[in-house]
Design a protein around this motif. Sequence first.
Motif, PDB file in Angstrom:
ATOM      1  N   LEU A  19      39.237   1.895 -60.281  1.00  0.00           N
ATOM      2  CA  LEU A  19      40.044   2.889 -60.974  1.00  0.00           C
ATOM      3  C   LEU A  19      41.528   2.700 -60.672  1.00  0.00           C
ATOM      4  O   LEU A  19      42.372   2.695 -61.577  1.00  0.00           O
ATOM      5  CB  LEU A  19      39.606   4.303 -60.596  1.00  0.00           C
ATOM      6  N   GLU A  20      41.867   2.522 -59.412  1.00  0.00           N
ATOM      7  CA  GLU A  20      43.265   2.338 -59.026  1.00  0.00           C
ATOM      8  C   GLU A  20      43.877   1.126 -59.713  1.00  0.00           C
ATOM      9  O   GLU A  20      45.001   1.184 -60.229  1.00  0.00           O
ATOM     10  CB  GLU A  20      43.371   2.172 -57.508  1.00  0.00           C
ATOM     11  N   LEU A  21      43.151   0.026 -59.721  1.00  0.00           N
ATOM     12  CA  LEU A  21      43.687  -1.197 -60.309  1.00  0.00           C
ATOM     13  C   LEU A  21      43.768  -1.091 -61.831  1.00  0.00           C
ATOM     14  O   LEU A  21      44.714  -1.589 -62.446  1.00  0.00           O
ATOM     15  CB  LEU A  21      42.848  -2.392 -59.877  1.00  0.00           C
ATOM     16  N   SER A  22      42.793  -0.420 -62.452  1.00  0.00           N
ATOM     17  CA  SER A  22      42.840  -0.222 -63.904  1.00  0.00           C
ATOM     18  C   SER A  22      44.071   0.592 -64.285  1.00  0.00           C
ATOM     19  O   SER A  22      44.739   0.316 -65.288  1.00  0.00           O
ATOM     20  CB  SER A  22      41.572   0.494 -64.390  1.00  0.00           C
ATOM     21  N   ARG A  23      44.366   1.607 -63.491  1.00  0.00           N
ATOM     22  CA  ARG A  23      45.523   2.457 -63.779  1.00  0.00           C
ATOM     23  C   ARG A  23      46.832   1.682 -63.696  1.00  0.00           C
ATOM     24  O   ARG A  23      47.806   1.994 -64.388  1.00  0.00           O
ATOM     25  CB  ARG A  23      45.570   3.621 -62.791  1.00  0.00           C
ATOM     26  N   ARG A  24      46.877   0.675 -62.854  1.00  0.00           N
ATOM     27  CA  ARG A  24      48.124  -0.065 -62.652  1.00  0.00           C
ATOM     28  C   ARG A  24      48.451  -1.009 -63.812  1.00  0.00           C
ATOM     29  O   ARG A  24      49.613  -1.239 -64.139  1.00  0.00           O
ATOM     30  CB  ARG A  24      48.053  -0.868 -61.360  1.00  0.00           C
ATOM     31  N   ASP A  74      42.533   8.890 -69.703  1.00  0.00           N
ATOM     32  CA  ASP A  74      43.031  10.191 -70.148  1.00  0.00           C
ATOM     33  C   ASP A  74      42.285  11.328 -69.451  1.00  0.00           C
ATOM     34  O   ASP A  74      42.893  12.316 -69.016  1.00  0.00           O
ATOM     35  CB  ASP A  74      42.869  10.342 -71.665  1.00  0.00           C
ATOM     36  N   ALA A  75      40.964  11.201 -69.373  1.00  0.00           N
ATOM     37  CA  ALA A  75      40.157  12.264 -68.764  1.00  0.00           C
ATOM     38  C   ALA A  75      40.435  12.420 -67.273  1.00  0.00           C
ATOM     39  O   ALA A  75      40.271  13.513 -66.711  1.00  0.00           O
ATOM     40  CB  ALA A  75      38.665  11.984 -68.984  1.00  0.00           C
ATOM     41  N   CYS A  76      40.862  11.320 -66.648  1.00  0.00           N
ATOM     42  CA  CYS A  76      41.071  11.335 -65.200  1.00  0.00           C
ATOM     43  C   CYS A  76      42.544  11.288 -64.811  1.00  0.00           C
ATOM     44  O   CYS A  76      42.869  11.085 -63.636  1.00  0.00           O
ATOM     45  CB  CYS A  76      40.339  10.147 -64.556  1.00  0.00           C
ATOM     46  N   ALA A  77      43.418  11.480 -65.790  1.00  0.00           N
ATOM     47  CA  ALA A  77      44.846  11.446 -65.491  1.00  0.00           C
ATOM     48  C   ALA A  77      45.192  12.577 -64.537  1.00  0.00           C
ATOM     49  O   ALA A  77      44.688  13.695 -64.674  1.00  0.00           O
ATOM     50  CB  ALA A  77      45.657  11.581 -66.775  1.00  0.00           C
ATOM     51  N   PRO A  78      46.054  12.301 -63.544  1.00  0.00           N
ATOM     52  CA  PRO A  78      46.456  13.365 -62.611  1.00  0.00           C
ATOM     53  C   PRO A  78      47.071  14.529 -63.368  1.00  0.00           C
ATOM     54  O   PRO A  78      47.848  14.348 -64.304  1.00  0.00           O
ATOM     55  CB  PRO A  78      47.510  12.664 -61.720  1.00  0.00           C
TER      56      PRO A  78
END
Length: 348
Positions: free
Chosen positions: A44-49, A341-345
């Motif tokens: 998840l962290e790497l996908s977000r980056r 989108d569903a997991c956006a801070p």
Amino acid sequence: MSDSKDFDTIESVRARLGKDLVILAHHYMSDAVARHADHTGDSLELSRRVPGLEARYIVFCGVFFMAETAAILAKPGQKVLIPEMNSRCVMSDMAPAWLAAKVLDRLEEGGLTATPLTYVNSSAAVKALVGARGGSVCTSANAKTMLSWAMARGGHTLFLPDVRLGLNAADWIALPKEDRNILDIREHGQAIDLERARRAKLLLWPGQCVIHSRFKPESIRKARAESPGCLVVVHPECHPNTVALADACGSTSLIIRFVAEAPEGSTVYVGTEFNLVNRLAQQYSGVKVVRPLLHSTCSNMEKITEPNLARLLENLDGSPSVEVDEALKEPAKLALQRMLDACAPKKG
């Protein structure tokens, strides 16, 4: 094996290219590889980056589906590479796209509407299939959130490919056992019992991680007998019976936080891939004791080495990039974007 020449080569290329090169590494990489990364993290962290990267070259140190995910999210003109193209994920290969499509078709023929939710440990083709059919993706860090997202759409949810992550996520949202059905996907999906599936809300693909399937309840009982008062944290790809005996369960990022927050002097057993456990043991040496619940390594992660990373960086333009068919890219990106989108801070 690695040597100072490989180290020097990698650092020389990094210095020369500067912001034109970004190296991403999963937490399961060896120390020799991870030390060169600009960013380490879980899926998840790497996908977000990736969407925020401006580098010309994105080198992903992990298994192939992770590099595919980066290629889906990368901007036009960016080149995504991996040091070893054959670093497959066994679990991902348990759910080929053609079979997932046949299973969804079989359910539809039986009058069952299913929102597909695939673990990020899946091919770009599966992500595209899921995206085209209104579904999304999850990681071990957000499986609870994304399962709730999928089930809120009504009808049935098809969770693939990891049955154990699916069952653990079902426990986290308190889904009754009678609302779950592990599908029989033999005979190209024709073996599915449609009546049993109809009575369930959550339909589960029968895949699993070969690394985390090795962690058994007996391992935790043995740890507690050897170290009374110890703490145990495991990954949610472990069997629910193992998870039930642990003090905590979560993604690699959660595991890292759990160890960091454990009291000084405590003993913590960790049930996940050994490279991460070993790194944590070194990091907290003399402060707390960190032990593997069992020595379990991923042979495919180990295909990424410092020598092949050095060879790749010496020939970035001449090396093959990780490509995702254009027909797959948009629906796969849609599935991933629904997750992001569903997991956006939350703001504010």
